[in-house]
Design a protein around this motif. Structure first.
Motif, PDB file in Angstrom:
ATOM      1  N   UNK A  60     -15.235 -24.987  47.102  1.00 35.46           N
ATOM      2  CA  UNK A  60     -15.102 -25.774  48.306  1.00 35.46           C
ATOM      3  C   UNK A  60     -14.083 -25.082  49.222  1.00 35.46           C
ATOM      4  N   UNK A  61     -14.339 -25.093  50.497  1.00 32.98           N
ATOM      5  CA  UNK A  61     -13.450 -24.488  51.469  1.00 32.98           C
ATOM      6  C   UNK A  61     -12.238 -25.393  51.676  1.00 32.98           C
ATOM      7  N   UNK A  62     -11.036 -24.837  51.519  1.00 34.43           N
ATOM      8  CA  UNK A  62      -9.800 -25.627  51.611  1.00 34.43           C
ATOM      9  C   UNK A  62      -9.621 -26.233  53.007  1.00 34.43           C
ATOM     10  N   UNK A  63      -9.969 -25.486  54.053  1.00 39.56           N
ATOM     11  CA  UNK A  63      -9.810 -26.003  55.417  1.00 39.56           C
ATOM     12  C   UNK A  63     -10.732 -27.196  55.657  1.00 39.56           C
ATOM     13  N   UNK A  64     -11.956 -27.126  55.162  1.00 40.05           N
ATOM     14  CA  UNK A  64     -12.888 -28.239  55.334  1.00 40.05           C
ATOM     15  C   UNK A  64     -12.427 -29.449  54.526  1.00 40.05           C
ATOM     16  N   UNK A  65     -11.897 -29.210  53.335  1.00 40.22           N
ATOM     17  CA  UNK A  65     -11.420 -30.294  52.480  1.00 40.22           C
ATOM     18  C   UNK A  65     -10.263 -31.038  53.145  1.00 40.22           C
ATOM     19  N   UNK A  66      -9.365 -30.292  53.784  1.00 44.77           N
ATOM     20  CA  UNK A  66      -8.210 -30.908  54.440  1.00 44.77           C
ATOM     21  C   UNK A  66      -8.495 -31.283  55.883  1.00 44.77           C
ATOM     22  N   UNK A  67      -9.728 -31.090  56.319  1.00 46.68           N
ATOM     23  CA  UNK A  67     -10.174 -31.440  57.667  1.00 46.68           C
ATOM     24  C   UNK A  67      -9.405 -30.664  58.740  1.00 46.68           C
ATOM     25  N   UNK A  68      -9.181 -29.361  58.488  1.00 43.93           N
ATOM     26  CA  UNK A  68      -8.532 -28.477  59.457  1.00 43.93           C
ATOM     27  C   UNK A  68      -9.598 -27.774  60.279  1.00 43.93           C
ATOM     28  N   UNK A  69      -9.241 -27.414  61.478  1.00 46.49           N
ATOM     29  CA  UNK A  69     -10.078 -26.554  62.301  1.00 46.49           C
ATOM     30  C   UNK A  69      -9.368 -25.211  62.373  1.00 46.49           C
ATOM     31  N   UNK A  70      -9.997 -24.166  61.835  1.00 52.83           N
ATOM     32  CA  UNK A  70      -9.404 -22.842  61.812  1.00 52.83           C
ATOM     33  C   UNK A  70      -9.994 -22.029  62.951  1.00 52.83           C
ATOM     34  N   UNK A  71      -9.116 -21.510  63.797  1.00 58.29           N
ATOM     35  CA  UNK A  71      -9.552 -20.684  64.913  1.00 58.29           C
ATOM     36  C   UNK A  71      -8.972 -19.288  64.723  1.00 58.29           C
ATOM     37  N   UNK A  72      -9.829 -18.293  64.631  1.00 60.76           N
ATOM     38  CA  UNK A  72      -9.398 -16.915  64.451  1.00 60.76           C
ATOM     39  C   UNK A  72      -9.310 -16.265  65.826  1.00 60.76           C
ATOM     40  N   UNK A  73      -8.132 -15.751  66.143  1.00 61.74           N
ATOM     41  CA  UNK A  73      -7.916 -15.099  67.422  1.00 61.74           C
ATOM     42  C   UNK A  73      -8.292 -13.628  67.267  1.00 61.74           C
ATOM     43  N   UNK A  74      -9.216 -13.177  68.063  1.00 60.94           N
ATOM     44  CA  UNK A  74      -9.671 -11.790  67.993  1.00 60.94           C
ATOM     45  C   UNK A  74      -9.307 -11.049  69.270  1.00 60.94           C
ATOM     46  N   UNK A  75      -9.233  -9.731  69.131  1.00 65.33           N
ATOM     47  CA  UNK A  75      -8.984  -8.894  70.305  1.00 65.33           C
ATOM     48  C   UNK A  75     -10.202  -8.891  71.213  1.00 65.33           C
ATOM     49  N   UNK A  76      -9.950  -8.629  72.488  1.00 65.72           N
ATOM     50  CA  UNK A  76     -11.060  -8.516  73.428  1.00 65.72           C
ATOM     51  C   UNK A  76     -11.878  -7.273  73.110  1.00 65.72           C
ATOM     52  N   UNK A  77     -13.146  -7.309  73.422  1.00 66.80           N
ATOM     53  CA  UNK A  77     -13.981  -6.124  73.263  1.00 66.80           C
ATOM     54  C   UNK A  77     -13.506  -5.062  74.237  1.00 66.80           C
ATOM     55  N   UNK A  78     -13.338  -3.863  73.760  1.00 72.07           N
ATOM     56  CA  UNK A  78     -12.919  -2.755  74.610  1.00 72.07           C
ATOM     57  C   UNK A  78     -11.422  -2.671  74.841  1.00 72.07           C
ATOM     58  N   UNK A  79     -10.633  -3.493  74.180  1.00 74.35           N
ATOM     59  CA  UNK A  79      -9.180  -3.452  74.354  1.00 74.35           C
ATOM     60  C   UNK A  79      -8.638  -2.190  73.698  1.00 74.35           C
TER      61      UNK A  79
END
Length: 75
Positions: A1-20
């Motif tokens: 089971x995914x820990x974030x889903x179990x704890x009702x978290x919303x995980x947002x992954x910050x990514x670099x811009x394309x071409x940075x």
């Protein structure tokens, strides 16, 4: 089971811009990196030694409480 889903978290992954190219400051990522840096000062948190998640969580809470107490004592 995914820990974030179990704890009702919303995980947002910050990514670099394309071409940075080169170094680029990413929004709010520094907050997480800074907090991890503070917790690394507590030797037991450098590696995941604990088998039980509740013990590991308690050690993180104690470390954060220690940081908070130090900041209040020495503003």
């Amino acid at each position: 089971m995914d820990k974030a889903a179990y704890l009702d978290f919303v995980v947002e992954i910050i990514r670099r811009r394309d071409g940075a190219q080169g170094f680029e400051v990413l929004p709010r990522r520094w907050v997480v990196e800074r907090t991890f840096g503070w917790m690394i000062r507590w030797r037991r948190l450098v590696r995941d030694y604990e088998r039980r998640i509740d013990v590991s969580k308690a050690k993180v809470v104690v470390a954060r409480g220690g940081n908070l107490a130090r900041r209040n004592a020495h503003p």
